[in-house]
Design a protein around this motif. Structure first.
Motif: not given
Length: 176
Positions: A153-156, A165-166, A169, A171-172
């Motif tokens: 995941c590029t967010s978390c 989606v993750c 978290c 997020e997409p």
């Protein structure tokens, strides 16, 4: 992350602290013989074997930090730059002159004229092989049919199942 034989992890800092005196001792051994040097790989193997602490990363990613510690200790002791005895890809004539200072201080077989700085011979240094960019781009990991495909995941920055989606978290996820 470095680890002991029983697979317990050791911090990078603690590993370097354990390896530095071993590296210094090996470099002092080399300094006792005129024109002797140590390769990065040999030094990496020696410190890991003697300490029982193994690195999971290739030596070229951490050996520079180890040599920095050895250099600082040599400077603190007012010794010649022992770290120069380890041949590195960025070796130079200046490092060759530093090696001569080490030999003049420690070598038991130093020539009567005090020796001379050896020219840098780049061909003796091992070269890292790298694949061509196109070849690297074409290779994709093969996922067996019975295993779930995972993405980061590029967010978390968690490794999660490949979905829209993750699962961590929400997020997409990037399209794979």
């Amino acid at each position: 992350m470095p680890h002991r034989a029983n697979r317990t992890f050791v911090t990078n800092s603690d590993a370097l602290t354990a390896w530095a005196p071993i590296a210094r001792a090996r470099l002092l051994e080399a300094a006792a013989t005129y024109r002797a040097t140590v390769s990065e790989q040999e030094l990496a193997e020696r410190v890991q074997e003697a300490s029982g602490i193994r690195a999971d990363q290739p030596a070229d990613l951490w050996i520079g930090k180890l040599l920095e510690r050895v250099a600082k200790e040599a400077e603190r002791r007012d010794e010649p730059p022992l770290a120069s005895l380890c041949l590195t890809p960025d070796d130079s004539d200046a490092r060759s002159r530093e090696r001569l200072r080490c030999y003049q201080a420690y070598a038991t077989d130093l020539p009567a004229d005090g020796g001379s700085a050896a020219p840098v011979v780049r061909a003796s240094l091992p070269r890292r092989r790298t694949a061509a960019p196109a070849a690297r781009a074409e290779r994709r990991p093969v996922v067996p049919a019975n295993q779930m495909r995972e993405v980061t995941c590029t967010s978390c920055f968690m490794i999660v199942p490949a979905r829209d989606v993750c699962t961590s978290c929400g997020e997409p996820l990037p399209a794979a």
